[in-house]
Write a protein that holds these residues in place. Structure first.
Motif, PDB file in Angstrom:
ATOM      1  N   ILE A   1       0.815  -1.133   0.027  1.00  0.00           N
ATOM      2  CA  ILE A   1      -0.133  -0.169  -0.033  1.00  0.00           C
ATOM      3  C   ILE A   1       0.846   1.235   0.036  1.00  0.00           C
ATOM      4  O   ILE A   1       0.573   2.179  -0.577  1.00  0.00           O
ATOM      5  CB  ILE A   1      -0.818  -0.002   1.044  1.00  0.00           C
ATOM      6  CG1 ILE A   1      -2.139   1.088   1.004  1.00  0.00           C
ATOM      7  CG2 ILE A   1      -0.383  -0.113   2.615  1.00  0.00           C
ATOM      8  CD1 ILE A   1      -2.909   1.204  -0.014  1.00  0.00           C
TER       9      ILE A   1
ATOM     10  N   GLU B   1       2.150   1.146   9.761  1.00  0.00           N
ATOM     11  CA  GLU B   1       0.933   0.505   8.739  1.00  0.00           C
ATOM     12  C   GLU B   1      -0.007   1.527   8.715  1.00  0.00           C
ATOM     13  O   GLU B   1      -0.108   2.393   9.808  1.00  0.00           O
ATOM     14  CB  GLU B   1       0.448  -0.434   9.426  1.00  0.00           C
ATOM     15  CG  GLU B   1       1.415  -2.146   9.328  1.00  0.00           C
ATOM     16  CD  GLU B   1       0.689  -3.254  10.049  1.00  0.00           C
ATOM     17  OE1 GLU B   1      -0.462  -3.312  10.118  1.00  0.00           O
ATOM     18  OE2 GLU B   1       1.549  -4.033  10.212  1.00  0.00           O
ATOM     19  N   ILE B   2      -0.849   1.572   7.747  1.00  0.00           N
ATOM     20  CA  ILE B   2      -1.872   2.662   7.341  1.00  0.00           C
ATOM     21  C   ILE B   2      -3.205   1.909   7.936  1.00  0.00           C
ATOM     22  O   ILE B   2      -3.372   0.640   7.571  1.00  0.00           O
ATOM     23  CB  ILE B   2      -1.931   3.270   6.229  1.00  0.00           C
ATOM     24  CG1 ILE B   2      -3.001   4.286   6.000  1.00  0.00           C
ATOM     25  CG2 ILE B   2      -2.507   2.030   5.025  1.00  0.00           C
ATOM     26  CD1 ILE B   2      -2.948   5.097   4.779  1.00  0.00           C
ATOM     27  N   ARG B   3      -4.005   2.451   8.755  1.00  0.00           N
ATOM     28  CA  ARG B   3      -4.997   1.803   9.038  1.00  0.00           C
ATOM     29  C   ARG B   3      -6.415   2.687   8.329  1.00  0.00           C
ATOM     30  O   ARG B   3      -6.091   3.867   8.106  1.00  0.00           O
ATOM     31  CB  ARG B   3      -5.572   2.010  10.545  1.00  0.00           C
ATOM     32  CG  ARG B   3      -4.550   1.239  11.475  1.00  0.00           C
ATOM     33  CD  ARG B   3      -4.972   1.218  12.930  1.00  0.00           C
ATOM     34  NE  ARG B   3      -4.868   2.721  13.303  1.00  0.00           N
ATOM     35  CZ  ARG B   3      -4.032   3.365  13.944  1.00  0.00           C
ATOM     36  NH1 ARG B   3      -2.833   2.851  14.047  1.00  0.00           N
ATOM     37  NH2 ARG B   3      -4.432   4.586  14.320  1.00  0.00           N
ATOM     38  N   ARG B   4      -7.279   1.885   8.007  1.00  0.00           N
ATOM     39  CA  ARG B   4      -8.823   2.362   7.271  1.00  0.00           C
ATOM     40  C   ARG B   4      -8.979   3.682   7.877  1.00  0.00           C
ATOM     41  O   ARG B   4      -9.324   4.550   7.094  1.00  0.00           O
ATOM     42  CB  ARG B   4      -9.777   1.225   7.146  1.00  0.00           C
ATOM     43  CG  ARG B   4     -11.096   1.707   6.463  1.00  0.00           C
ATOM     44  CD  ARG B   4     -12.090   0.795   6.215  1.00  0.00           C
ATOM     45  NE  ARG B   4     -11.701  -0.198   5.384  1.00  0.00           N
ATOM     46  CZ  ARG B   4     -12.182  -0.158   4.076  1.00  0.00           C
ATOM     47  NH1 ARG B   4     -12.566   0.611   3.443  1.00  0.00           N
ATOM     48  NH2 ARG B   4     -11.580  -1.279   3.427  1.00  0.00           N
ATOM     49  N   MET B   5      -9.256   3.831   9.185  1.00  0.00           N
ATOM     50  CA  MET B   5      -9.726   5.054   9.672  1.00  0.00           C
ATOM     51  C   MET B   5      -8.493   6.211   9.752  1.00  0.00           C
ATOM     52  O   MET B   5      -9.098   7.195  10.409  1.00  0.00           O
ATOM     53  CB  MET B   5     -10.411   4.949  11.080  1.00  0.00           C
ATOM     54  CG  MET B   5     -11.534   3.831  10.655  1.00  0.00           C
ATOM     55  SD  MET B   5     -12.649   4.405   9.593  1.00  0.00           S
ATOM     56  CE  MET B   5     -13.396   5.891  10.650  1.00  0.00           C
ATOM     57  N   ASP B   6      -7.450   5.822   9.613  1.00  0.00           N
ATOM     58  CA  ASP B   6      -6.272   6.925   9.847  1.00  0.00           C
ATOM     59  C   ASP B   6      -6.859   8.111   8.995  1.00  0.00           C
ATOM     60  O   ASP B   6      -6.829   7.939   7.459  1.00  0.00           O
ATOM     61  CB  ASP B   6      -4.926   6.329   9.252  1.00  0.00           C
ATOM     62  CG  ASP B   6      -4.109   5.690  10.390  1.00  0.00           C
ATOM     63  OD1 ASP B   6      -4.701   5.634  11.407  1.00  0.00           O
ATOM     64  OD2 ASP B   6      -3.181   5.252  10.105  1.00  0.00           O
TER      65      ASP B   6
ATOM     66  N   ALA C   1      -9.612   9.765   8.674  1.00  0.00           N
ATOM     67  CA  ALA C   1     -10.958   9.851   8.609  1.00  0.00           C
ATOM     68  C   ALA C   1     -11.443  10.974   9.471  1.00  0.00           C
ATOM     69  O   ALA C   1     -11.343  11.081  10.504  1.00  0.00           O
ATOM     70  CB  ALA C   1     -11.744   8.404   8.816  1.00  0.00           C
TER      71      ALA C   1
ATOM     72  N   SER D   1     -11.397  14.643  -1.184  1.00  0.00           N
ATOM     73  CA  SER D   1     -10.327  13.799  -0.855  1.00  0.00           C
ATOM     74  C   SER D   1      -8.970  14.295  -1.629  1.00  0.00           C
ATOM     75  O   SER D   1      -8.908  15.131  -2.467  1.00  0.00           O
ATOM     76  CB  SER D   1     -10.821  12.360  -1.067  1.00  0.00           C
ATOM     77  OG  SER D   1     -10.656  12.270  -2.543  1.00  0.00           O
TER      78      SER D   1
END
Length: 71
Positions: free
Chosen positions: A10, A48-53, A55, A62
């Motif tokens: 990613i 690591e990137i998290r989905r909610m980072d 948000a 965007s």
């Protein structure tokens, strides 16, 4: 070097598309409401990137909308 069939992480994809759009890390980081250091760590696989980072850090729109004219 990766072969044509290998998949990118990613972070590597983010870096690829950021460069393709001609954006610096500083500009993209600002667009997503994060620091340049955070983005660098994501791109280099150090974090690591998290989905909610990120948000809700920015209003509507965007990073994909950067440089586009409003409709």
């Amino acid at each position: 070097m990766r072969g044509a069939g290998d998949q990118l992480s990613i972070g590597e994809r983010i870096a690829f598309y950021r460069r393709r759009r001609g954006l610096s890390q500083a500009v993209l980081a600002d667009l997503v409401g994060r620091t340049e250091d955070w983005l660098s760590k994501i791109e280099h696989g150090e974090r690591e990137i998290r989905r909610m980072d990120g948000a809700g850090r920015r209003g509507a729109g965007s990073a994909g909308d950067a440089g586009r004219s409003p409709r």
